[in-house]
Design a protein around this motif. Structure first.
Motif, PDB file in Angstrom:
ATOM      1  N   GLY A  85      -8.416  -1.732  18.108  1.00 49.37           N
ATOM      2  CA  GLY A  85      -9.193  -0.729  19.083  1.00 49.37           C
ATOM      3  C   GLY A  85      -9.463   0.515  18.510  1.00 49.37           C
ATOM      4  O   GLY A  85     -10.558   1.123  18.652  1.00 49.37           O
ATOM      5  N   ARG A  86      -8.446   1.308  18.021  1.00 47.85           N
ATOM      6  CA  ARG A  86      -8.414   2.953  17.839  1.00 47.85           C
ATOM      7  C   ARG A  86      -9.286   2.756  16.515  1.00 47.85           C
ATOM      8  O   ARG A  86     -10.245   3.804  16.378  1.00 47.85           O
ATOM      9  CB  ARG A  86      -7.042   3.332  17.365  1.00 47.85           C
ATOM     10  CG  ARG A  86      -7.027   4.680  16.673  1.00 47.85           C
ATOM     11  CD  ARG A  86      -5.857   5.425  16.761  1.00 47.85           C
ATOM     12  NE  ARG A  86      -4.949   5.455  17.973  1.00 47.85           N
ATOM     13  CZ  ARG A  86      -3.969   5.951  18.062  1.00 47.85           C
ATOM     14  NH1 ARG A  86      -3.246   6.402  17.091  1.00 47.85           N
ATOM     15  NH2 ARG A  86      -3.505   5.912  19.358  1.00 47.85           N
ATOM     16  N   ALA A  87      -9.053   1.705  15.470  1.00 52.73           N
ATOM     17  CA  ALA A  87      -9.968   2.106  14.145  1.00 52.73           C
ATOM     18  C   ALA A  87     -11.538   1.843  14.690  1.00 52.73           C
ATOM     19  O   ALA A  87     -12.299   2.241  14.079  1.00 52.73           O
ATOM     20  CB  ALA A  87      -9.549   0.960  13.245  1.00 52.73           C
ATOM     21  N   LEU A  88     -11.688   0.539  15.503  1.00 50.15           N
ATOM     22  CA  LEU A  88     -13.168   0.495  15.756  1.00 50.15           C
ATOM     23  C   LEU A  88     -13.846   1.313  16.771  1.00 50.15           C
ATOM     24  O   LEU A  88     -14.854   1.753  16.138  1.00 50.15           O
ATOM     25  CB  LEU A  88     -13.167  -0.954  16.568  1.00 50.15           C
ATOM     26  CG  LEU A  88     -14.374  -1.574  16.998  1.00 50.15           C
ATOM     27  CD1 LEU A  88     -15.156  -1.867  15.635  1.00 50.15           C
ATOM     28  CD2 LEU A  88     -14.225  -2.902  17.709  1.00 50.15           C
ATOM     29  N   THR A  89     -13.040   2.071  17.427  1.00 47.84           N
ATOM     30  CA  THR A  89     -13.669   3.115  18.495  1.00 47.84           C
ATOM     31  C   THR A  89     -14.251   4.125  17.261  1.00 47.84           C
ATOM     32  O   THR A  89     -15.457   4.756  17.578  1.00 47.84           O
ATOM     33  CB  THR A  89     -12.572   3.662  19.306  1.00 47.84           C
ATOM     34  OG1 THR A  89     -12.405   2.685  20.275  1.00 47.84           O
ATOM     35  CG2 THR A  89     -13.311   4.680  20.129  1.00 47.84           C
ATOM     36  N   HIS A  90     -13.158   4.698  16.356  1.00 49.34           N
ATOM     37  CA  HIS A  90     -13.559   5.807  15.344  1.00 49.34           C
ATOM     38  C   HIS A  90     -14.778   5.427  14.601  1.00 49.34           C
ATOM     39  O   HIS A  90     -15.574   6.221  14.263  1.00 49.34           O
ATOM     40  CB  HIS A  90     -12.029   6.004  14.533  1.00 49.34           C
ATOM     41  CG  HIS A  90     -12.344   6.903  13.385  1.00 49.34           C
ATOM     42  ND1 HIS A  90     -12.597   8.114  13.605  1.00 49.34           N
ATOM     43  CD2 HIS A  90     -12.609   6.512  11.905  1.00 49.34           C
ATOM     44  CE1 HIS A  90     -12.623   8.624  12.429  1.00 49.34           C
ATOM     45  NE2 HIS A  90     -12.918   7.860  11.289  1.00 49.34           N
ATOM     46  N   LEU A  91     -14.907   4.156  14.142  1.00 47.76           N
ATOM     47  CA  LEU A  91     -15.946   3.629  13.192  1.00 47.76           C
ATOM     48  C   LEU A  91     -17.103   3.556  14.053  1.00 47.76           C
ATOM     49  O   LEU A  91     -18.288   4.273  13.599  1.00 47.76           O
ATOM     50  CB  LEU A  91     -15.784   2.441  12.765  1.00 47.76           C
ATOM     51  CG  LEU A  91     -16.961   1.814  11.990  1.00 47.76           C
ATOM     52  CD1 LEU A  91     -17.320   2.421  10.760  1.00 47.76           C
ATOM     53  CD2 LEU A  91     -16.681   0.310  11.729  1.00 47.76           C
ATOM     54  N   VAL A  92     -17.151   3.219  15.333  1.00 46.99           N
ATOM     55  CA  VAL A  92     -18.359   3.361  16.179  1.00 46.99           C
ATOM     56  C   VAL A  92     -19.068   4.761  16.556  1.00 46.99           C
ATOM     57  O   VAL A  92     -19.960   5.195  16.508  1.00 46.99           O
ATOM     58  CB  VAL A  92     -18.126   2.605  17.492  1.00 46.99           C
ATOM     59  CG1 VAL A  92     -19.477   2.772  18.266  1.00 46.99           C
ATOM     60  CG2 VAL A  92     -17.897   1.047  17.145  1.00 46.99           C
TER      61      VAL A  92
END
Length: 217
Positions: A85-92
């Motif tokens: 979740g954290r990495a995906l939020t950062h990417l988005v």
């Protein structure tokens, strides 16, 4: 047209609300309200896959997203389902910053929580995901909600309730990203378009030289 190396590309077909077959007529390309106007533009979608970019994938992927947006791609789906979740939020968030100042819209594959947390323009649901009506009750009308479909029956279901803004249908042609999935072909795509009143984006083996035949199907 965006080169396929930018990511898997989809092309839209639609007969909705008087739109020209093969094109989607809408305000600000794909806007949440889907308000139609006289301008007709082709709809192109990029689907990300970080595995194409090797060890330095994040910067390379964000650069590709930016290039796609500035080249005129309308919809960019962040499809990185195994990121936490954290990495995906950062990417988005990085992708949203990359498309700032363009008309491109960022949607997140099947993670409504991430889409809302990052401030994305929408969420794209898998075929077996939660009903779009449940998502629609939790978001504003300007928030894009799409779904993947694989049959004409699913296309008919997609128009019910008015919860979906678009569907992605395929694989239309054989695709390297899904080598074990049979291609449905242009005739089935045409039947799916006829079965619904919302925009249908074709996916699977879509290349610049095939966009014209997709639009004609």
């Amino acid at each position: 047209m965006v080169n396929n190396q930018l990511g898997e590309t989809t092309a839209a077909k639609s007969t909705c609300h008087g739109a020209t077959k093969g094109y989607l007529r809408c305000d600000s390309y794909l806007c949440g309200s889907m308000m139609y106007r006289s301008t007709v533009r082709p709809v192109l979608c990029m689907i990300t896959d970080r595995r194409r970019h090797g060890g330095g994938w994040e910067r390379a992927l964000v650069d590709r997203v930016a290039a796609a947006a500035y080249a005129g791609v309308h919809l960019i789906q962040i499809r990185e389902r195994d990121l936490d979740g954290r990495a995906l939020t950062h990417l988005v968030k990085r992708c949203l910053a990359a498309v700032s100042g363009t008309l491109a819209r960022i949607v997140v594959n099947d993670r409504l929580d991430i889409a809302l947390a990052a401030g994305a323009h929408g969420a794209h649901l898998r075929a077996d995901s939660v009903p779009a009506s449940r998502v629609r009750t939790a978001v504003s009308r300007r928030f894009l909600v799409g779904r993947s479909i694989h049959s004409c029956d699913e296309a008919r279901q997609g128009r019910q309730g008015g919860s979906l803004d678009y569907v992605i249908f395929g694989s239309v042609f054989e695709s390297r990203s899904k080598p074990n999935v049979d291609a449905v072909g242009l005739d089935t795509l045409a039947n799916a378009v006829s079965a619904t009143t919302i925009p249908v984006l074709a996916v699977g083996g879509v290349t610049p030289d095939r966009v014209h035949e997709i639009a004609k199907a």
